[in-house]
Motif scaffolding. Structure first.
Motif, PDB file in Angstrom:
ATOM      1  N   MET A  50     -14.971 -65.736 -60.153  1.00  0.00           N
ATOM      2  CA  MET A  50     -14.492 -65.412 -58.375  1.00  0.00           C
ATOM      3  C   MET A  50     -15.217 -65.016 -57.175  1.00  0.00           C
ATOM      4  SD  MET A  50     -11.125 -64.869 -57.340  1.00  0.00           S
ATOM      5  CE  MET A  50      -9.441 -65.620 -58.878  1.00  0.00           C
ATOM      6  N   ALA A  51     -16.051 -63.609 -57.571  1.00  0.00           N
ATOM      7  CA  ALA A  51     -16.702 -63.451 -56.175  1.00  0.00           C
ATOM      8  C   ALA A  51     -18.507 -64.307 -56.514  1.00  0.00           C
ATOM      9  CB  ALA A  51     -16.956 -62.221 -57.003  1.00  0.00           C
ATOM     10  N   LEU A  52     -18.497 -64.833 -56.919  1.00  0.00           N
ATOM     11  CA  LEU A  52     -19.776 -65.585 -56.948  1.00  0.00           C
ATOM     12  C   LEU A  52     -19.987 -66.263 -55.406  1.00  0.00           C
ATOM     13  CD1 LEU A  52     -19.689 -67.553 -59.885  1.00  0.00           C
ATOM     14  CD2 LEU A  52     -22.063 -65.991 -59.566  1.00  0.00           C
ATOM     15  N   PRO A  53     -21.139 -65.671 -55.184  1.00  0.00           N
ATOM     16  CA  PRO A  53     -20.742 -66.339 -53.548  1.00  0.00           C
ATOM     17  C   PRO A  53     -21.735 -67.940 -53.770  1.00  0.00           C
ATOM     18  CG  PRO A  53     -23.043 -65.059 -53.601  1.00  0.00           C
ATOM     19  CD  PRO A  53     -22.112 -64.946 -55.829  1.00  0.00           C
ATOM     20  N   ALA A  54     -21.061 -68.743 -53.248  1.00  0.00           N
ATOM     21  CA  ALA A  54     -20.124 -69.914 -52.507  1.00  0.00           C
ATOM     22  C   ALA A  54     -22.150 -70.707 -52.558  1.00  0.00           C
ATOM     23  CB  ALA A  54     -19.398 -70.400 -52.314  1.00  0.00           C
ATOM     24  N   ALA A  55     -22.591 -69.935 -51.312  1.00  0.00           N
ATOM     25  CA  ALA A  55     -24.116 -70.050 -50.691  1.00  0.00           C
ATOM     26  C   ALA A  55     -25.448 -70.102 -52.458  1.00  0.00           C
ATOM     27  CB  ALA A  55     -24.475 -69.557 -50.219  1.00  0.00           C
ATOM     28  N   ALA A  56     -24.551 -69.843 -53.360  1.00  0.00           N
ATOM     29  CA  ALA A  56     -25.351 -69.712 -54.660  1.00  0.00           C
ATOM     30  C   ALA A  56     -24.923 -70.669 -55.569  1.00  0.00           C
ATOM     31  CB  ALA A  56     -25.638 -68.883 -54.967  1.00  0.00           C
ATOM     32  N   VAL A  57     -23.548 -70.642 -55.799  1.00  0.00           N
ATOM     33  CA  VAL A  57     -22.556 -71.340 -56.790  1.00  0.00           C
ATOM     34  C   VAL A  57     -21.783 -72.361 -55.793  1.00  0.00           C
ATOM     35  CG1 VAL A  57     -21.982 -71.622 -58.654  1.00  0.00           C
ATOM     36  CG2 VAL A  57     -23.754 -70.195 -58.558  1.00  0.00           C
ATOM     37  N   ALA A  58     -22.085 -73.460 -55.980  1.00  0.00           N
ATOM     38  CA  ALA A  58     -21.072 -73.725 -54.492  1.00  0.00           C
ATOM     39  C   ALA A  58     -19.207 -74.240 -55.705  1.00  0.00           C
ATOM     40  CB  ALA A  58     -20.914 -74.885 -54.519  1.00  0.00           C
ATOM     41  N   PRO A  59     -18.104 -73.691 -55.838  1.00  0.00           N
ATOM     42  CA  PRO A  59     -17.467 -73.915 -56.850  1.00  0.00           C
ATOM     43  C   PRO A  59     -16.525 -75.455 -56.665  1.00  0.00           C
ATOM     44  CG  PRO A  59     -16.353 -72.553 -55.222  1.00  0.00           C
ATOM     45  CD  PRO A  59     -17.661 -73.271 -54.593  1.00  0.00           C
ATOM     46  N   PRO A  60     -16.449 -75.707 -57.591  1.00  0.00           N
ATOM     47  CA  PRO A  60     -15.755 -77.020 -57.634  1.00  0.00           C
ATOM     48  C   PRO A  60     -14.055 -77.196 -56.977  1.00  0.00           C
ATOM     49  CG  PRO A  60     -15.317 -76.394 -60.367  1.00  0.00           C
ATOM     50  CD  PRO A  60     -16.397 -74.433 -59.184  1.00  0.00           C
ATOM     51  N   VAL A  61     -14.192 -78.006 -56.565  1.00  0.00           N
ATOM     52  CA  VAL A  61     -12.581 -78.705 -55.548  1.00  0.00           C
ATOM     53  C   VAL A  61     -11.477 -77.971 -57.277  1.00  0.00           C
ATOM     54  CG1 VAL A  61     -11.208 -80.275 -54.946  1.00  0.00           C
ATOM     55  CG2 VAL A  61     -13.666 -80.236 -54.445  1.00  0.00           C
ATOM     56  N   TRP A  62     -11.937 -78.585 -57.982  1.00  0.00           N
ATOM     57  CA  TRP A  62     -10.107 -77.473 -59.200  1.00  0.00           C
ATOM     58  C   TRP A  62     -10.415 -76.705 -59.696  1.00  0.00           C
ATOM     59  CZ3 TRP A  62     -12.412 -76.977 -63.100  1.00  0.00           C
ATOM     60  CH2 TRP A  62     -13.985 -77.535 -63.601  1.00  0.00           C
ATOM     61  N   GLY A  63     -11.834 -75.868 -59.236  1.00  0.00           N
ATOM     62  CA  GLY A  63     -12.084 -74.941 -59.592  1.00  0.00           C
ATOM     63  C   GLY A  63     -10.794 -73.749 -59.616  1.00  0.00           C
ATOM     64  N   TRP A  64     -10.039 -73.605 -58.644  1.00  0.00           N
ATOM     65  CA  TRP A  64      -8.550 -72.809 -58.371  1.00  0.00           C
ATOM     66  C   TRP A  64      -7.836 -73.026 -59.444  1.00  0.00           C
ATOM     67  CZ3 TRP A  64      -3.566 -74.379 -58.066  1.00  0.00           C
ATOM     68  CH2 TRP A  64      -3.537 -75.679 -57.941  1.00  0.00           C
ATOM     69  N   ALA A  65      -7.899 -74.410 -60.240  1.00  0.00           N
ATOM     70  CA  ALA A  65      -6.495 -74.012 -61.348  1.00  0.00           C
ATOM     71  C   ALA A  65      -6.666 -73.478 -62.832  1.00  0.00           C
ATOM     72  CB  ALA A  65      -6.388 -75.660 -62.003  1.00  0.00           C
ATOM     73  N   PRO A  66      -7.672 -73.446 -63.149  1.00  0.00           N
ATOM     74  CA  PRO A  66      -8.371 -72.686 -64.471  1.00  0.00           C
ATOM     75  C   PRO A  66      -8.028 -71.560 -63.806  1.00  0.00           C
ATOM     76  CG  PRO A  66      -9.962 -74.345 -63.911  1.00  0.00           C
ATOM     77  CD  PRO A  66      -9.404 -74.279 -62.880  1.00  0.00           C
ATOM     78  N   TYR A  67      -8.069 -70.474 -62.629  1.00  0.00           N
ATOM     79  CA  TYR A  67      -8.328 -68.793 -62.210  1.00  0.00           C
ATOM     80  C   TYR A  67      -6.797 -68.823 -63.125  1.00  0.00           C
ATOM     81  CZ  TYR A  67     -12.873 -68.629 -60.628  1.00  0.00           C
ATOM     82  OH  TYR A  67     -13.911 -67.993 -60.646  1.00  0.00           O
ATOM     83  N   ALA A  68      -6.081 -69.513 -62.020  1.00  0.00           N
ATOM     84  CA  ALA A  68      -4.289 -69.283 -61.806  1.00  0.00           C
ATOM     85  C   ALA A  68      -3.951 -69.390 -63.014  1.00  0.00           C
ATOM     86  CB  ALA A  68      -3.839 -70.573 -61.091  1.00  0.00           C
ATOM     87  N   ALA A  69      -4.173 -70.406 -63.580  1.00  0.00           N
ATOM     88  CA  ALA A  69      -3.273 -70.664 -65.038  1.00  0.00           C
ATOM     89  C   ALA A  69      -3.896 -69.508 -65.879  1.00  0.00           C
ATOM     90  CB  ALA A  69      -4.276 -71.583 -66.314  1.00  0.00           C
ATOM     91  N   VAL A  70      -5.287 -69.089 -66.470  1.00  0.00           N
ATOM     92  CA  VAL A  70      -6.131 -67.783 -67.404  1.00  0.00           C
ATOM     93  C   VAL A  70      -5.285 -66.743 -66.882  1.00  0.00           C
ATOM     94  CG1 VAL A  70      -7.318 -66.190 -67.768  1.00  0.00           C
ATOM     95  CG2 VAL A  70      -7.598 -69.389 -67.701  1.00  0.00           C
ATOM     96  N   PHE A  71      -5.185 -65.919 -65.339  1.00  0.00           N
ATOM     97  CA  PHE A  71      -4.720 -65.150 -65.348  1.00  0.00           C
ATOM     98  C   PHE A  71      -3.221 -65.472 -64.950  1.00  0.00           C
ATOM     99  CE2 PHE A  71      -8.565 -64.389 -63.626  1.00  0.00           C
ATOM    100  CZ  PHE A  71      -8.831 -63.017 -64.462  1.00  0.00           C
ATOM    101  N   GLY A  72      -1.890 -66.429 -64.069  1.00  0.00           N
ATOM    102  CA  GLY A  72      -0.896 -66.820 -65.154  1.00  0.00           C
ATOM    103  C   GLY A  72      -0.621 -66.041 -66.591  1.00  0.00           C
ATOM    104  N   ALA A  73      -1.616 -66.952 -67.561  1.00  0.00           N
ATOM    105  CA  ALA A  73      -0.805 -66.093 -68.820  1.00  0.00           C
ATOM    106  C   ALA A  73      -1.301 -64.899 -68.534  1.00  0.00           C
ATOM    107  CB  ALA A  73      -1.721 -67.194 -70.060  1.00  0.00           C
ATOM    108  N   ALA A  74      -1.854 -64.164 -68.910  1.00  0.00           N
ATOM    109  CA  ALA A  74      -2.161 -62.647 -68.926  1.00  0.00           C
ATOM    110  C   ALA A  74      -1.479 -62.288 -67.939  1.00  0.00           C
ATOM    111  CB  ALA A  74      -3.985 -62.585 -67.657  1.00  0.00           C
TER     112      ALA A  74
END
Length: 191
Positions: A50-74
């Motif tokens: 999540m902390a990857l700088p966007a200047a180096a690795v641009a997050p995909p538009v849908w990238g928030w959904a897997p974070y929310a799902a994985v950490f919601g389950a956790a």
């Protein structure tokens, strides 16, 4: 500009190293110790990505959904294990905070576009909730730091020279928790 990218990469390195050490701890324990180390490894690696700088690795538009799902389950898993355990309750709060940050980072969250990620995270979030999480993690970091302070040395016994494996060192586990708490503060401040 360069400093923000550098600090982002330093946060990524810190969180990834913490996650790797927690995997090592996971292999050296059993039961509740193993479960806690696994949760901390997930948190460390999740924070690193999540902390990857966007200047180096641009997050995909849908990238928030897997974070929310994985950490919601956790969070739900830790909630089920939290009966009588303050440490599991801390995992619930940490996972919920990751879900919150993922939702705030989502495009169209609060009307803020995700384009602000290049200089940190886009502006957004609920100030009261962000402030409460910042206060919680500040207290957690201070408490963990105090627990790392050396205690009075007890007279050395015959077992004092026994070697302890890297995965079973409680002071390193506490140092990892401290560094992840500091990482959470750094990520929350950017909301």
């Amino acid at each position: 500009m360069h400093g923000e990218t550098m600090s982002g990469w330093l946060l990524v390195a810190l969180c990834a190293a913490t996650g790797a050490y927690c995997l090592l701890r996971m292999s050296s324990g059993a039961g509740d110790h193993r479960t806690g180390a696994g949760s901390e490894a997930l948190m460390g690696f999740g924070m690193a990505t999540m902390a990857l700088p966007a200047a180096a690795v641009a997050p995909p538009v849908w990238g928030w959904a897997p974070y929310a799902a994985v950490f919601g389950a956790a969070a739900l898993r830790a909630l089920g294990q939290s009966r009588g355990s303050a440490h599991h309750l801390h995992h619930v709060i940490g996972s919920a905070a990751m879900v919150y940050m993922a939702l705030v980072m989502a495009p169209n969250a609060g009307g803020a576009a995700h384009t602000g990620h290049a200089t940190g995270y886009g502006a957004g979030g609920i100030p009261l909730l962000t402030g409460a999480l910042l206060l919680y993690y500040a207290g957690y970091v201070l408490r963990s730091g105090v627990r790392l302070m050396p205690e009075a040395v007890v007279a050395a016994g015959p077992d004092s020279g026994a070697a302890v494996g890297w995965g079973a060192r409680p002071e390193l586990a506490l140092a990892c928790r401290l560094s992840m708490g500091i990482g959470m503060i750094a990520m929350l401040v950017t909301l």
